[in-house]
Design a protein around this motif. Structure first.
Motif: not given
Length: 207
Positions: A1-29
């Motif tokens: 499922m597509t997670s919302p970015s900090p600029e556009s939080p989740a809208t109408a989905y059967a299950e909304r998901s919220y994640r920090s894109s900056s946290g994911i990027a720093s983790g990968v690095l």
């Protein structure tokens, strides 16, 4: 499922998901950096260096994953599921007392308080949004002050997400499937490798 970015939080989905894109990027690095440095030490090191590097990776990799890639919040019709670094908290909507964001984002449920690691509060983002709102108000921008989506757009991402979660809790609390108790599960698949790495590293440093 597509997670919302900090600029556009989740809208109408059967299950909304919220994640920090900056946290994911720093983790990968961090994982890439650890694989590079640790792999080089394991392959080219001498004496105890390869073993120390291997134990260090066994300790560090689960912790990096736990604090950067793992945190997420999933909001369904019946319950809220919170993935924190070392625990997963499942909360039926009827058990949610409130969700709030001060210096951190917190969920109050079942008489207890839980941090929402996936929704970090950025005071800088709040100040930036406040400055933009002030400038728009000064020039008479009709998009602000009109309520609804316009008001939500003039807020930091974490504050928008908190408002959405409050709305979902109020809307779904009366559902038959939204009743029940808070369930907390420790994530042993993260805790156990990190603990093992810490023990091995301590032993190698002690001998």
């Amino acid at each position: 499922m597509t997670s919302p970015s900090p600029e556009s939080p989740a809208t109408a989905y059967a299950e909304r998901s919220y994640r920090s894109s900056s946290g994911i990027a720093s983790g990968v690095l961090l994982l890439a950096l650890g694989a590079w440095l640790g792999g080089d030490a394991i392959v080219g090191g001498t004496g105890r260096v390869p073993w120390l590097s291997l134990a260090g990776l066994l300790l560090a990799v689960p912790l990096v994953v736990a604090f950067t890639l793992r945190p997420a919040v999933f909001a369904g019709d019946d319950r809220l599921r919170v993935r924190n670094p070392f625990r997963t908290i499942t909360v039926p909507w009827a058990a949610v007392e409130t969700v709030r964001a001060g210096y951190s984002t917190e969920l109050l449920a079942g008489g207890r308080k839980y941090q929402l690691w996936a929704l970090p509060v950025s005071l800088r983002a709040r100040k930036r949004v406040a400055r933009q709102a002030s400038r728009s108000t000064a020039v008479g921008d009709p998009a602000l002050g009109g309520g609804g989506a316009a008001d939500r757009a003039a807020r930091a991402w974490s504050d928008q997400a908190v408002e959405e979660l409050r709305d979902l809790a109020e809307k779904n609390a009366s559902r038959e499937g939204a009743q029940g108790e808070v369930v907390v599960r420790w994530v042993w698949e993260v805790v156990a490798p990190a603990a093992a790495g810490a023990v091995v590293l301590a032993i190698l440093l002690a001998v």
